[in-house]
Scaffold this motif. Sequence first.
Motif, PDB file in Angstrom:
ATOM      1  N   PHE A  67       0.802  -1.221   0.000  1.00 31.06           N
ATOM      2  CA  PHE A  67       0.000   0.000   0.000  1.00 31.06           C
ATOM      3  C   PHE A  67       0.838   1.276   0.000  1.00 31.06           C
ATOM      4  O   PHE A  67       0.304   2.358  -0.239  1.00 31.06           O
ATOM      5  CB  PHE A  67      -0.968  -0.010   1.180  1.00 31.06           C
ATOM      6  N   ILE A  68       2.110   1.177   0.316  1.00 28.56           N
ATOM      7  CA  ILE A  68       3.033   2.294   0.078  1.00 28.56           C
ATOM      8  C   ILE A  68       4.245   1.700  -0.635  1.00 28.56           C
ATOM      9  O   ILE A  68       5.031   0.967  -0.034  1.00 28.56           O
ATOM     10  CB  ILE A  68       3.482   2.990   1.370  1.00 28.56           C
ATOM     11  N   ILE A  69       4.381   2.009  -1.903  1.00 27.61           N
ATOM     12  CA  ILE A  69       5.462   1.420  -2.698  1.00 27.61           C
ATOM     13  C   ILE A  69       6.756   2.200  -2.478  1.00 27.61           C
ATOM     14  O   ILE A  69       6.765   3.433  -2.528  1.00 27.61           O
ATOM     15  CB  ILE A  69       5.112   1.409  -4.195  1.00 27.61           C
ATOM     16  N   GLU A  70       7.829   1.483  -2.218  1.00 33.34           N
ATOM     17  CA  GLU A  70       9.162   2.067  -2.135  1.00 33.34           C
ATOM     18  C   GLU A  70       9.945   1.616  -3.367  1.00 33.34           C
ATOM     19  O   GLU A  70      10.269   0.426  -3.501  1.00 33.34           O
ATOM     20  CB  GLU A  70       9.846   1.631  -0.850  1.00 33.34           C
ATOM     21  N   PRO A  71      10.232   2.540  -4.291  1.00 40.72           N
ATOM     22  CA  PRO A  71      10.844   2.145  -5.567  1.00 40.72           C
ATOM     23  C   PRO A  71      12.125   1.340  -5.429  1.00 40.72           C
ATOM     24  O   PRO A  71      12.405   0.477  -6.264  1.00 40.72           O
ATOM     25  CB  PRO A  71      11.090   3.497  -6.254  1.00 40.72           C
ATOM     26  N   TRP A  72      12.908   1.576  -4.380  1.00 41.95           N
ATOM     27  CA  TRP A  72      14.182   0.868  -4.239  1.00 41.95           C
ATOM     28  C   TRP A  72      13.983  -0.639  -4.116  1.00 41.95           C
ATOM     29  O   TRP A  72      14.842  -1.418  -4.531  1.00 41.95           O
ATOM     30  CB  TRP A  72      14.959   1.388  -3.025  1.00 41.95           C
ATOM     31  N   MET A  73      12.847  -1.064  -3.552  1.00 41.71           N
ATOM     32  CA  MET A  73      12.647  -2.490  -3.293  1.00 41.71           C
ATOM     33  C   MET A  73      11.656  -3.141  -4.252  1.00 41.71           C
ATOM     34  O   MET A  73      11.483  -4.350  -4.220  1.00 41.71           O
ATOM     35  CB  MET A  73      12.197  -2.717  -1.852  1.00 41.71           C
ATOM     36  N   ALA A  74      10.997  -2.343  -5.105  1.00 40.12           N
ATOM     37  CA  ALA A  74      10.009  -2.879  -6.045  1.00 40.12           C
ATOM     38  C   ALA A  74      10.130  -2.158  -7.387  1.00 40.12           C
ATOM     39  O   ALA A  74       9.143  -1.682  -7.948  1.00 40.12           O
ATOM     40  CB  ALA A  74       8.607  -2.736  -5.478  1.00 40.12           C
ATOM     41  N   SER A  75      11.340  -2.086  -7.893  1.00 38.08           N
ATOM     42  CA  SER A  75      11.601  -1.262  -9.077  1.00 38.08           C
ATOM     43  C   SER A  75      10.878  -1.770 -10.321  1.00 38.08           C
ATOM     44  O   SER A  75      10.414  -0.964 -11.147  1.00 38.08           O
ATOM     45  CB  SER A  75      13.107  -1.191  -9.349  1.00 38.08           C
ATOM     46  N   GLN A  76      10.770  -3.079 -10.482  1.00 39.12           N
ATOM     47  CA  GLN A  76      10.078  -3.614 -11.662  1.00 39.12           C
ATOM     48  C   GLN A  76       8.597  -3.251 -11.629  1.00 39.12           C
ATOM     49  O   GLN A  76       8.015  -2.855 -12.640  1.00 39.12           O
ATOM     50  CB  GLN A  76      10.258  -5.125 -11.727  1.00 39.12           C
ATOM     51  N   GLU A  77       7.991  -3.397 -10.476  1.00 44.41           N
ATOM     52  CA  GLU A  77       6.594  -3.030 -10.308  1.00 44.41           C
ATOM     53  C   GLU A  77       6.396  -1.538 -10.574  1.00 44.41           C
ATOM     54  O   GLU A  77       5.460  -1.134 -11.265  1.00 44.41           O
ATOM     55  CB  GLU A  77       6.128  -3.386  -8.896  1.00 44.41           C
ATOM     56  N   TRP A  78       7.281  -0.744 -10.036  1.00 46.37           N
ATOM     57  CA  TRP A  78       7.220   0.708 -10.180  1.00 46.37           C
ATOM     58  C   TRP A  78       7.263   1.118 -11.658  1.00 46.37           C
ATOM     59  O   TRP A  78       6.448   1.917 -12.123  1.00 46.37           O
ATOM     60  CB  TRP A  78       8.380   1.317  -9.419  1.00 46.37           C
ATOM     61  N   ASP A  79       8.203   0.529 -12.373  1.00 45.68           N
ATOM     62  CA  ASP A  79       8.332   0.854 -13.795  1.00 45.68           C
ATOM     63  C   ASP A  79       7.121   0.382 -14.591  1.00 45.68           C
ATOM     64  O   ASP A  79       6.639   1.088 -15.485  1.00 45.68           O
ATOM     65  CB  ASP A  79       9.608   0.238 -14.364  1.00 45.68           C
ATOM     66  N   SER A  80       6.622  -0.809 -14.264  1.00 40.85           N
ATOM     67  CA  SER A  80       5.488  -1.354 -15.020  1.00 40.85           C
ATOM     68  C   SER A  80       4.222  -0.526 -14.823  1.00 40.85           C
ATOM     69  O   SER A  80       3.328  -0.516 -15.675  1.00 40.85           O
ATOM     70  CB  SER A  80       5.216  -2.806 -14.605  1.00 40.85           C
ATOM     71  N   MET A  81       4.129   0.180 -13.708  1.00 37.16           N
ATOM     72  CA  MET A  81       2.983   1.037 -13.432  1.00 37.16           C
ATOM     73  C   MET A  81       3.056   2.378 -14.147  1.00 37.16           C
ATOM     74  O   MET A  81       2.102   3.161 -14.109  1.00 37.16           O
ATOM     75  CB  MET A  81       2.866   1.271 -11.911  1.00 37.16           C
ATOM     76  N   GLY A  82       4.212   2.650 -14.742  1.00 34.44           N
ATOM     77  CA  GLY A  82       4.414   3.940 -15.385  1.00 34.44           C
ATOM     78  C   GLY A  82       4.998   4.987 -14.471  1.00 34.44           C
ATOM     79  O   GLY A  82       4.999   6.181 -14.786  1.00 34.44           O
TER      80      GLY A  82
END
Length: 415
Positions: A64-79
């Motif tokens: 529910f709070i995304i931290e880009p350092w630990m979920a970079s693939q997810e972050w990028d896929s979301m735009g």
Amino acid sequence: MKLSVLSLLAITTAVSAWLPHERNLFGEQPNSVASYLPAGRGRAVKRFTSGYNKIRGVNLGSLFIIEPWMASQEWDSMGCGGTKSEFDCMIKLGQDAGDAAFQKHWGSYIGEQDLDTIKAYGLNTIRVPVGYWMVEDTVWRDSEHFPKGGLAYLDQLVGWAADRNIYVILDLHGAPAAQEPNQPFTGQYAPTAGFFVSWQYDRAYKFLQAMTQRIHTNSAYRTTGMLEVLNEPERNHPDLITSYYATAYAKIRETESQLNVAQGQQLTIQFMDKGWGAGNPVDVIGSKPSVAYDDHRYLKWDTSIEHTKASYIKTSCSDTFGDGGNTPLIVGEWSLSVKDDLERTPDFDPSVQSNKAFYTQWWAAQVSAYEKQLGWVFWSWKTQLGDDWRWSYKQAVEAGIVPKDPNQAAQLAKC
């Protein structure tokens, strides 16, 4: 008197909120009985392992709070690539496209299979970091940019947990105007911590009261027993203790009083402990009932120790907690990560086979230390850091570093 799990789940007229050992929620899990001791006349009494009814859990970081350092693939896929926080990503995408991207993420990043696996790995608790914007009418829509619709996904998640007798800790991880600067875990990469003023406190109270109401009136939350009023606040704000902590406690209890919640069913209210360095909550909470404390133990950032394998093991084996009357206490965040500049050196590189025994022993030493108190919650369940499992409990088990039975910790620690 302790209630059995079956008796607990049979209660449909009220949602109980409590520390799990007070309701024997976890019960006799696999390997929780150490031995049967003779008691005469053919009878025997059970002796349980030291971990019996301890909290053993994982954080659902970047759900529910995304931290880009630990979920970079997810972050990028979301735009969201190229942005530092959810606030920034929502500005980039716009409200409608951002809502769609985040709702897709909430519906796929953690599923029922994850909860099944968490149980299979001998864990019994999840800590769920959320932002104040989960309660949407706390958001200033003319100046703040956060995704909408998260509450339905939170309802679904805690319902899955309840179906599996998994205890839930809800954690206000992202506070209004940010409680730490330049930290994506607040949901906004703010240049300063703007939380520490009365009108921001008021918005946090509104969040806490709304969540208290929901926990006590929505059966999906029947194993949600703890509400943490603030994660990792910036230090050197004296009124955090005297004003925010004191009032947050009072506001939660006020809501419960309005709902006619009996004391035995009240939420356990959690505060960062004295060791965090932002003050001692006991100074204003005193001996009030249904309180717990949260200690975050990351040796990688401890400047008082040597950063060697031997030092990490020795420090963890001898760790104690609860200073300043801060008990009961949960170590709500910890990991297997080492000092930044040592992470990929030959002595600590997780891909080096000869280092794996150290990480197993260090995991066990930490577990043994943290179970001297109420228990522990690892950061985090899953990450997207390639072959580096030091922040991911799921990957660490899959890599054979962490055993599926946490009861092995006492033997493996060699303290």
